[in-house]
Design a protein around this motif. Structure first.
Motif, short mmCIF file in Angstrom:
data_model
loop_
_atom_site.label_atom_id
_atom_site.label_comp_id
_atom_site.label_asym_id
_atom_site.label_seq_id
_atom_site.Cartn_x
_atom_site.Cartn_y
_atom_site.Cartn_z
N ILE A 11 -6.89 -3.14 -5.84
CA ILE A 11 -5.69 -2.97 -6.65
C ILE A 11 -4.66 -2.13 -5.90
CG2 ILE A 11 -4.76 -1.88 -8.75
CD1 ILE A 11 -6.20 -4.48 -9.35
N ARG A 12 -5.08 -0.99 -5.42
CA ARG A 12 -4.14 -0.03 -4.83
C ARG A 12 -3.63 -0.43 -3.44
NH1 ARG A 12 -5.91 5.95 -6.93
NH2 ARG A 12 -5.52 5.50 -9.13
N SER A 13 -4.29 -1.35 -2.79
CA SER A 13 -3.83 -1.77 -1.47
C SER A 13 -2.84 -2.94 -1.53
CB SER A 13 -5.02 -2.14 -0.58
OG SER A 13 -5.66 -3.29 -1.10
N SER A 14 -2.60 -3.47 -2.72
CA SER A 14 -1.70 -4.61 -2.86
C SER A 14 -0.27 -4.16 -3.14
CB SER A 14 -2.16 -5.52 -3.98
OG SER A 14 -1.19 -6.52 -4.20
N LYS A 15 0.65 -4.56 -2.29
CA LYS A 15 2.07 -4.28 -2.54
C LYS A 15 2.64 -5.27 -3.55
CE LYS A 15 3.25 -2.23 1.95
NZ LYS A 15 2.12 -1.50 2.23
N LEU A 16 1.91 -6.35 -3.81
CA LEU A 16 2.35 -7.37 -4.75
C LEU A 16 2.39 -6.84 -6.19
CD1 LEU A 16 3.07 -10.35 -5.33
CD2 LEU A 16 0.63 -10.78 -5.55
N PHE A 17 1.36 -6.10 -6.59
CA PHE A 17 1.30 -5.65 -7.98
C PHE A 17 1.04 -4.16 -8.15
CE2 PHE A 17 -2.45 -8.21 -6.90
CZ PHE A 17 -3.42 -7.22 -6.81
N LYS A 40 2.73 2.82 -5.66
CA LYS A 40 2.36 4.20 -5.95
C LYS A 40 3.56 5.12 -6.15
CE LYS A 40 1.70 5.49 -1.12
NZ LYS A 40 0.73 5.91 -0.13
N LYS A 41 4.76 4.67 -5.78
CA LYS A 41 5.96 5.48 -5.94
C LYS A 41 6.55 5.40 -7.34
CE LYS A 41 7.12 5.13 -1.08
NZ LYS A 41 8.04 4.59 -0.10
N LYS A 42 6.15 4.42 -8.12
CA LYS A 42 6.69 4.25 -9.47
C LYS A 42 5.86 5.03 -10.49
CE LYS A 42 8.94 -0.18 -9.02
NZ LYS A 42 9.14 -1.49 -9.63
N THR A 43 6.48 5.33 -11.62
CA THR A 43 5.76 5.99 -12.71
C THR A 43 4.67 5.08 -13.22
OG1 THR A 43 7.79 7.13 -13.33
CG2 THR A 43 6.03 7.10 -14.96
N ARG A 59 1.79 -7.85 -15.25
CA ARG A 59 2.13 -9.28 -15.23
C ARG A 59 1.87 -9.90 -13.86
NH1 ARG A 59 4.43 -11.05 -19.75
NH2 ARG A 59 5.46 -9.56 -21.10
N LYS A 60 2.25 -9.20 -12.81
CA LYS A 60 2.03 -9.72 -11.46
C LYS A 60 0.54 -9.79 -11.15
CE LYS A 60 6.48 -8.62 -9.40
NZ LYS A 60 7.20 -7.88 -8.35
N LEU A 61 -0.21 -8.79 -11.61
CA LEU A 61 -1.66 -8.82 -11.42
C LEU A 61 -2.27 -10.00 -12.16
CD1 LEU A 61 -4.32 -7.65 -10.39
CD2 LEU A 61 -4.32 -6.15 -12.39
N LEU A 62 -1.85 -10.21 -13.40
CA LEU A 62 -2.37 -11.34 -14.18
C LEU A 62 -2.04 -12.67 -13.49
CD1 LEU A 62 -3.77 -12.38 -16.75
CD2 LEU A 62 -1.51 -12.46 -17.81
#
Length: 136
Positions: A85-91, A94-97, A103-106
């Motif tokens: 999860i954390r290595s994907s820039k797609l969904f 880490k800079k956002k709240t 939705r992108k993960l789904l």
């Protein structure tokens, strides 16, 4: 004449069905090690799981629902779920709240069969999951 028409209708129906089935997209399978610290069991159902990073954000509540258990599968690779999860820039950002875009993960996971791997009574258990988002 009617019998010939019925026979042609049945053959046409069978051909159409086989064409549709052959066009159905085969989905790859993602195997993840079940991480009890990163996946939270839902308060609503013991067979539903939430992701710690995705716990109710603007895009809705991302969840996994247990579909069925499997045994004796032989995955080529079992991924670490949190790292995936954390290595994907797609969904994941880490800079956002709200770091996880549910939705992108789904959308990403709908192309896969998702299976969590865990140990239960000295046996390896494979839990096939459905994915979804609940929007209030």
């Amino acid at each position: 004449m009617i019998e010939a028409f019925k026979t042609i209708a049945v053959i046409t129906s069978l051909l159409f069905t086989s064409i549709l089935l052959s066009q159905e997209k085969k989905r790859d399978t993602l195997f993840f090690k079940y991480d009890k610290n990163y996946l939270i069991t839902s308060k609503v159902s013991k067979d539903s799981y939430l992701i710690k990073d995705g716990y109710y954000n603007k895009g809705g509540l991302f969840f996994f629902d247990k579909k069925q258990d499997h045994y004796n599968l032989q995955p080529e690779k079992v991924l670490k779920f949190k790292k995936f999860i954390r290595s994907s820039k797609l969904f994941y950002n880490k800079k956002k709240t709200r770091k996880l875009n549910n939705r992108k993960l789904l959308n990403y996971l709908t192309d896969y069969v998702v299976i969590f791997v865990t140990k239960e009574d000295a046996k390896i258990k494979f839990i096939e999951m459905n994915t979804g988002i609940e929007i209030e």
